[in-house]
Design an enzyme around this catalytic site. Structure first.
Site, short mmCIF file in Angstrom:
data_model
loop_
_atom_site.label_atom_id
_atom_site.label_comp_id
_atom_site.label_asym_id
_atom_site.label_seq_id
_atom_site.Cartn_x
_atom_site.Cartn_y
_atom_site.Cartn_z
N LYS A 180 44.47 26.36 16.59
CA LYS A 180 45.80 27.13 16.39
C LYS A 180 46.56 28.85 16.99
CE LYS A 180 43.72 28.29 11.89
NZ LYS A 180 43.38 28.26 10.92
N TYR B 235 52.17 61.93 18.28
CA TYR B 235 53.54 61.84 16.54
C TYR B 235 53.34 62.89 15.45
CZ TYR B 235 57.05 58.52 19.03
OH TYR B 235 57.76 58.27 20.27
C1 PLP Z 1 41.04 27.82 10.97
C2 PLP Z 1 40.55 27.03 10.11
C3 PLP Z 1 39.54 26.78 10.21
C4 PLP Z 1 38.63 27.46 11.43
O1 PLP Z 1 38.72 28.64 10.83
P1 PLP Z 1 37.35 29.56 11.01
O2 PLP Z 1 37.46 31.01 10.22
O3 PLP Z 1 38.07 30.57 12.99
O4 PLP Z 1 36.42 29.13 11.88
C5 PLP Z 1 39.15 25.95 9.87
N1 PLP Z 1 39.24 24.58 9.33
C6 PLP Z 1 40.78 24.76 8.87
C7 PLP Z 1 41.55 24.10 7.91
C8 PLP Z 1 41.74 25.81 9.34
O5 PLP Z 1 42.66 25.80 8.86
#
Ligand code: PLP
Length: 357
Positions: free
Chosen positions: A35, A254
């Site tokens: 994602k 800055y």
């Molecule tokens: C993002 C997510 C993961 C992965 O989590 P990590 O901490 O990056 O390993 C697993 N399951 C769900 C439902 C997620 O949303």
């Protein structure tokens, strides 16, 4: 010429990290979570590099489309599920599975037509974000199992709030709540994110869902990915643009936030918050110049940052700079910025030139 800010994605390291996940959970299938554009590494690039994963986890139907357009026909799960009836024909057409976490979604599914969609029933075992309360799970499962719009195998899942705390009680409690809520129901079980893959072997179940660890990042405070045998997925770098000598008492950048304690060489690097480097980072957080640490001085600005070159008498414009990645864990930079590595890699902006080694 484009700006020299660049993100090099290490495909071999991504594959190595997938191997670490497999070795950590040898009995489970592995869903690679990609994602947020593969945690900022590029969804298509990551999906192709990790084609040996068993499944992919994404955030939206649009992400599924991108996985398919990349030529990959793996099972794909939309982790937040669908939120509109218009998503359902797309899920069918793309052959993707969806998380079902609410009665509202059950209504939409039952009212749809067009054939079965694979569903993952999400249980809220204590995180209180998405999922059915334990007492509603049996009824939700029965509704799914009855519906001709639902595939015959229903996967049971939950998500952990605190699995990065290996000594805490929360994850053990969530595991117990999940087990009780799903007792007697058929179907594969999926609980573990990265931290649980690494630290909670009893949670592995049938399918693990690592994200951050695949990119070489640690979720465990005070550690880096290397502590778990992981390798960086991204090296964010740039080049030195200028080497200046600033007199004692001169203020740099800055608000004059750094005052030179002596006559000293100051380097100007072509990297700033406009590239995704955090503006608020602890004083003297290092970058690597020619492979050796050089502390940032003064404020990080949009296109530029300034560094202390007193330890780098040989520095010349054009020399390579690493902001995080090989040699400098993103977890350490994130800690200096009061955040986690995930946020940093997700924040690299589109003007940064991406490539792959
Ligand atoms: C993002 C997510 C993961 C992965 O989590 P990590 O901490 O990056 O390993 C697993 N399951 C769900 C439902 C997620 O949303």
């Amino acid at each position: 010429m484009p700006r020299p800010a660049s993100a090099l994605i290490h495909a071999d390291n991504l594959r190595h990290n997938l191997g670490v996940a497999r070795a950590s959970a040898p009995a489970a299938r592995v869903m690679a979570v990609i994602k947020a554009d593969g945690y900022g590494h590029g969804l298509e690039r990551v999906a192709r590099s990790l084609r040996s994963a068993d499944l992919f986890g994404v955030a939206s139907v649009d992400d599924v489309r991108r996985v398919r357009a990349a030529g990959l026909d793996h099972p794909v799960l939309v982790l937040s599920g669908f939120d509109s009836p218009e998503d359902l024909p797309l899920l069918r057409q793309l052959g993707a599975a969806t998380v079902v976490h609410s009665p509202h979604q059950l209504d939409m599914l039952e009212a749809s037509q067009g054939g079965p969609i694979d569903c993952w029933l999400k249980v809220d075992s204590g995180m209180h974000r998405l999922g059915f309360a334990p007492g509603q799970v049996a009824e939700a499962h029965a509704r799914l199992a009855r519906s001709p719009q639902v595939g015959s195998e229903i996967t049971l899942m939950t998500h952990f709030a605190s699995s990065d705390e290996f000594a805490g009680v929360e994850t053990a409690n969530q595991m117990r709540v999940f087990e009780q809520a799903t007792a007697g129901l058929p179907g594969p079980r999926s609980l573990a994110n990265s931290a649980a893959v690494l630290g909670w072997p009893r949670s592995h179940g049938d399918i693990v869902r690592p994200g951050g660890m695949l990119y070489g990042m640690s979720m465990v405070a005070g550690t880096t990915g290397a502590d778990f045998g992981l390798r960086p997925g991204m090296t964010l770098g740039s080049r030195l643009l200028a080497v200046n000598t600033v007199a004692k008492g001169g203020c740099v950048g800055y608000a004059g936030a750094w005052q030179c304690p002596e006559d000293m060489p100051v380097g100007v690097v072509a990297l700033g918050y406009g590239d995704g480097y955090p503006r608020l980072v602890a004083a003297s957080t290092p970058v690597l110049l020619n492979g050796r640490p050089a502390p940032i001085i003064g404020r990080v600005s949009m296109d530029l940052m300034t560094i202390d070159l007193r330890g780098h008498p040989e520095a010349r414009p054009g020399d390579p700079v690493v902001a995080w990645g090989e040699g400098l864990p993103v977890d350490a930079v994130a800690a200096a910025a009061g955040t986690i590595g995930y946020e940093l890699t997700c924040s690299v902006t589109s003007r940064v030139l991406f490539s792959e080694d």
